[in-house]
Design a protein around this motif. Structure first.
Motif, PDB file in Angstrom:
ATOM      1  N   THR A  15      29.619  42.045  32.308  1.00 40.08           N
ATOM      2  CA  THR A  15      30.451  42.726  33.298  1.00 40.08           C
ATOM      3  C   THR A  15      31.497  43.604  32.610  1.00 40.08           C
ATOM      4  OG1 THR A  15      32.097  40.973  33.371  1.00 40.08           O
ATOM      5  CG2 THR A  15      30.220  40.764  34.893  1.00 40.08           C
ATOM      6  N   PRO A  16      32.007  44.613  33.316  1.00 39.30           N
ATOM      7  CA  PRO A  16      33.096  45.420  32.751  1.00 39.30           C
ATOM      8  C   PRO A  16      34.305  44.580  32.367  1.00 39.30           C
ATOM      9  CG  PRO A  16      32.147  46.534  34.636  1.00 39.30           C
ATOM     10  CD  PRO A  16      31.529  45.159  34.594  1.00 39.30           C
ATOM     11  N   ASP A  17      34.605  43.555  33.152  1.00 36.46           N
ATOM     12  CA  ASP A  17      35.752  42.697  32.836  1.00 36.46           C
ATOM     13  C   ASP A  17      35.563  41.976  31.503  1.00 36.46           C
ATOM     14  OD1 ASP A  17      37.148  43.382  35.123  1.00 36.46           O
ATOM     15  OD2 ASP A  17      36.370  41.693  36.293  1.00 36.46           O
ATOM     16  N   GLU A  18      34.338  41.493  31.231  1.00 34.82           N
ATOM     17  CA  GLU A  18      34.067  40.804  29.961  1.00 34.82           C
ATOM     18  C   GLU A  18      34.224  41.750  28.774  1.00 34.82           C
ATOM     19  OE1 GLU A  18      33.403  37.585  28.980  1.00 34.82           O
ATOM     20  OE2 GLU A  18      34.037  37.128  31.016  1.00 34.82           O
ATOM     21  N   ALA A  20      35.909  44.617  28.706  1.00 35.39           N
ATOM     22  CA  ALA A  20      37.313  45.023  28.612  1.00 35.39           C
ATOM     23  C   ALA A  20      38.142  43.939  27.934  1.00 35.39           C
ATOM     24  CB  ALA A  20      37.863  45.323  30.006  1.00 35.39           C
ATOM     25  N   ARG A  21      37.875  42.684  28.272  1.00 34.22           N
ATOM     26  CA  ARG A  21      38.585  41.569  27.637  1.00 34.22           C
ATOM     27  C   ARG A  21      38.302  41.551  26.128  1.00 34.22           C
ATOM     28  NH1 ARG A  21      38.709  38.354  31.476  1.00 34.22           N
ATOM     29  NH2 ARG A  21      36.501  37.869  31.606  1.00 34.22           N
ATOM     30  N   LYS A  26      41.992  47.305  29.918  1.00 33.93           N
ATOM     31  CA  LYS A  26      41.796  46.956  31.324  1.00 33.93           C
ATOM     32  C   LYS A  26      40.536  47.646  31.851  1.00 33.93           C
ATOM     33  CE  LYS A  26      46.609  46.166  32.319  1.00 33.93           C
ATOM     34  NZ  LYS A  26      47.739  46.401  33.160  1.00 33.93           N
ATOM     35  N   ALA A  27      39.820  46.964  32.727  1.00 29.34           N
ATOM     36  CA  ALA A  27      38.632  47.539  33.360  1.00 29.34           C
ATOM     37  C   ALA A  27      39.070  48.273  34.624  1.00 29.34           C
ATOM     38  CB  ALA A  27      37.611  46.446  33.683  1.00 29.34           C
ATOM     39  N   ASP A  28      39.989  49.224  34.452  1.00 26.63           N
ATOM     40  CA  ASP A  28      40.540  49.952  35.601  1.00 26.63           C
ATOM     41  C   ASP A  28      39.668  51.170  35.919  1.00 26.63           C
ATOM     42  OD1 ASP A  28      41.138  51.700  33.544  1.00 26.63           O
ATOM     43  OD2 ASP A  28      43.287  51.282  33.571  1.00 26.63           O
ATOM     44  N   ALA A  32      36.384  51.951  33.764  1.00 27.21           N
ATOM     45  CA  ALA A  32      35.202  51.310  34.345  1.00 27.21           C
ATOM     46  C   ALA A  32      33.921  52.141  34.232  1.00 27.21           C
ATOM     47  CB  ALA A  32      35.460  50.916  35.792  1.00 27.21           C
ATOM     48  N   THR A 147      27.991  41.759  25.658  1.00 25.77           N
ATOM     49  CA  THR A 147      29.416  42.075  25.603  1.00 25.77           C
ATOM     50  C   THR A 147      29.784  42.654  24.241  1.00 25.77           C
ATOM     51  OG1 THR A 147      29.915  40.320  27.199  1.00 25.77           O
ATOM     52  CG2 THR A 147      31.742  41.101  25.834  1.00 25.77           C
TER      53      THR A 147
END
Length: 198
Positions: A15-18, A20-21, A26-28, A32, A147
């Motif tokens: 995922t974008p959140d993974e 980005a982490r 940030k996955a803003d 994104a 990731t």
């Protein structure tokens, strides 16, 4: 050969959140679209390396079963199956993990859903079987590999990929490349090469 009846709603193995982490960003809205592009590239590379589709899709195969030789479906894990228009039983007529069929000799038309539940994979394809995170979730090692690979694509896109190092006299030098990430990605994928991922 399997024909895709219903394609996957997404092919993203992370995922974008993974990602980005992993990158510390940030996955803003600004990041994104680029993250998704890199995730899809990394996911395609991983599926190519493993030589199999990991995403949940519906297939149809015309299968010939010989008395002396069992048949095997092209995609796993098998989630649901219909054989010659009749609902089949997982574990009885097909092995979920290997796709090995236990059918009478002859030619059969087999329609089935196969593949993993992906991280953040909503919405699901129309008609897909319900999510079953206990049995069919994508292995964590594959998600981690996707990731890391997407993150390495992010880092390498900010520079000339042919430049391997830079030196400034009196200041220092820097080498580029994600050798650690490449080794880790390879190690994470190694157990999943050429074997059904179930």
């Amino acid at each position: 050969m399997a024909i895709i009846i219903t394609p996957a709603s997404t092919r993203a193995l992370t995922t974008p959140d993974e990602v980005a982490r992993q990158l510390g960003i940030k996955a803003d809205a600004d990041n994104a679209p680029r993250l998704i592009e890199l995730i899809l590239a990394a996911s395609a590379a991983i599926e190519g390396t493993l030589r199999r589709t990991l995403t949940l899709q519906q297939y149809e195969e015309h299968v010939y079963v010989a008395a002396s030789r069992p048949a095997v479906l092209s995609h796993t894990p098998v989630r649901t199956i219909t054989i010659d228009g009749i609902a089949g039983l997982l574990g009885r007529e097909v092995d979920v993990g290997t796709g090995l069929l236990s059918l009478p000799a002859g030619t059969h038309v087999v329609t089935y859903w196969a593949g993993h539940d992906l991280p953040g994979s909503d919405p699901r394809p129309d008609g897909a079987p319900p999510a079953d995170p206990m049995r069919f979730h994508l292995p964590v090692a594959i998600t981690r590999a996707a990731t890391l690979l997407a993150a390495s694509y992010w880092h390498s896109s900010a520079r000339d990929p042919w430049v391997k190092s830079e030196t400034v006299d009196g200041v220092g030098s820097q080498s580029f490349g994600n050798i650690g990430s490449a080794v880790e990605v390879d190690a994470l994928l190694a157990p999943h090469r050429d074997v059904p991922v179930a």
